[in-house]
Design a protein around this motif. Sequence first.
Motif, mmCIF file in Angstrom:
data_model
loop_
_atom_site.group_PDB
_atom_site.id
_atom_site.type_symbol
_atom_site.label_atom_id
_atom_site.label_comp_id
_atom_site.label_asym_id
_atom_site.label_seq_id
_atom_site.Cartn_x
_atom_site.Cartn_y
_atom_site.Cartn_z
ATOM 1 N N TYR A 1 6.461 -7.196 15.981
ATOM 2 C CA TYR A 1 7.097 -7.659 14.658
ATOM 3 C C TYR A 1 8.181 -8.620 15.186
ATOM 4 C CZ TYR A 1 5.532 -3.494 11.892
ATOM 5 O OH TYR A 1 4.842 -2.578 11.335
ATOM 6 N N ASP B 1 -0.213 8.261 6.577
ATOM 7 C CA ASP B 1 -1.536 8.424 6.448
ATOM 8 C C ASP B 1 -1.591 10.189 6.112
ATOM 9 O OD1 ASP B 1 -0.527 8.523 9.262
ATOM 10 O OD2 ASP B 1 -2.438 9.903 9.519
ATOM 11 N N ARG C 1 1.625 -3.414 18.711
ATOM 12 C CA ARG C 1 1.775 -4.461 17.702
ATOM 13 C C ARG C 1 3.142 -5.268 17.704
ATOM 14 N NH1 ARG C 1 -0.693 -2.638 12.807
ATOM 15 N NH2 ARG C 1 1.064 -2.036 11.531
ATOM 16 N N PHE D 1 0.774 -1.326 -0.089
ATOM 17 C CA PHE D 1 0.017 -0.097 -0.112
ATOM 18 C C PHE D 1 0.734 1.275 -0.072
ATOM 19 C CE2 PHE D 1 -2.184 3.417 2.633
ATOM 20 C CZ PHE D 1 -3.202 3.660 1.744
HETATM 21 C C1 ACD Z 1 3.879 0.493 13.034
HETATM 22 C C2 ACD Z 1 2.956 1.430 13.766
HETATM 23 C C3 ACD Z 1 3.373 2.706 13.664
HETATM 24 C C4 ACD Z 1 2.257 3.668 13.414
HETATM 25 C C5 ACD Z 1 2.037 4.756 12.470
HETATM 26 C C6 ACD Z 1 1.638 5.238 11.631
HETATM 27 C C7 ACD Z 1 0.162 4.993 12.112
HETATM 28 C C8 ACD Z 1 -0.835 5.828 11.499
HETATM 29 C C9 ACD Z 1 -1.631 5.592 10.300
HETATM 30 C C10 ACD Z 1 -1.183 4.611 9.547
HETATM 31 C C11 ACD Z 1 -2.536 4.453 8.638
HETATM 32 C C12 ACD Z 1 -2.399 4.116 7.234
HETATM 33 C C13 ACD Z 1 -1.243 3.633 6.678
HETATM 34 C C14 ACD Z 1 -1.430 2.329 6.026
HETATM 35 C C15 ACD Z 1 -0.481 1.426 5.780
HETATM 36 C C16 ACD Z 1 0.647 1.673 5.572
HETATM 37 C C17 ACD Z 1 1.370 0.858 6.684
HETATM 38 C C18 ACD Z 1 1.280 0.789 7.799
HETATM 39 C C19 ACD Z 1 2.445 1.207 8.670
HETATM 40 C C20 ACD Z 1 2.089 1.768 10.301
HETATM 41 O O1 ACD Z 1 5.065 0.764 12.608
HETATM 42 O O2 ACD Z 1 3.541 -0.896 12.852
#
Ligand code: ACD
Length: 133
Positions: A130, A78, A128, A59
């Motif tokens: 990983y 976002d 989350r 995405f």
């Molecule tokens: C991570 C989470 C870190 C949080 C980062 C951003 C959160 C805000 C919005 C994400 C929303 C949409 C983006 C959709 C997909 C892109 C991949 C998501 C990456 C968080 O690092 O896990």
Amino acid sequence: MIEQFVGTWRLDSSENFDNYMKAVGVCLATRQMGNLVKPNFIVSVDDQGLISMKSQSTFKTTEIKFRLDEEFDETTADDRKTKTVITMENGKLIQTQKWKGKETSIEREITDGKMTVKCIIGDVVAMRTYVKA
Ligand code: ACD
């Protein structure tokens, strides 16, 4: 200490991320992607000591390059434009983003070979994890 974060990680589990994105103000269409996507997260450090964190998915791919404790401009997945600073406290990598009078922090920590990511805004917390890819 940043060394323990270096490498390629892939998303393994996610809890409450939709509520976190809502609280951040992410629109529905983007939230749906955020809920589906299992990004790879790649951390590296170059020979100048500049740190890179790349979140890679079908995405969207985003990359930030920074030094600890030095504020920089970030464009999030976002599309928020934030003032961001990343610090290291007791082995935790803490990313604080400020935009439009709001603030969120993303705390990353290595435990038992996994990277846990705690996303916090107000009283909303998403967790989350990983694992090494
Ligand atoms: C991570 C989470 C870190 C949080 C980062 C951003 C959160 C805000 C919005 C994400 C929303 C949409 C983006 C959709 C997909 C892109 C991949 C998501 C990456 C968080 O690092 O896990």
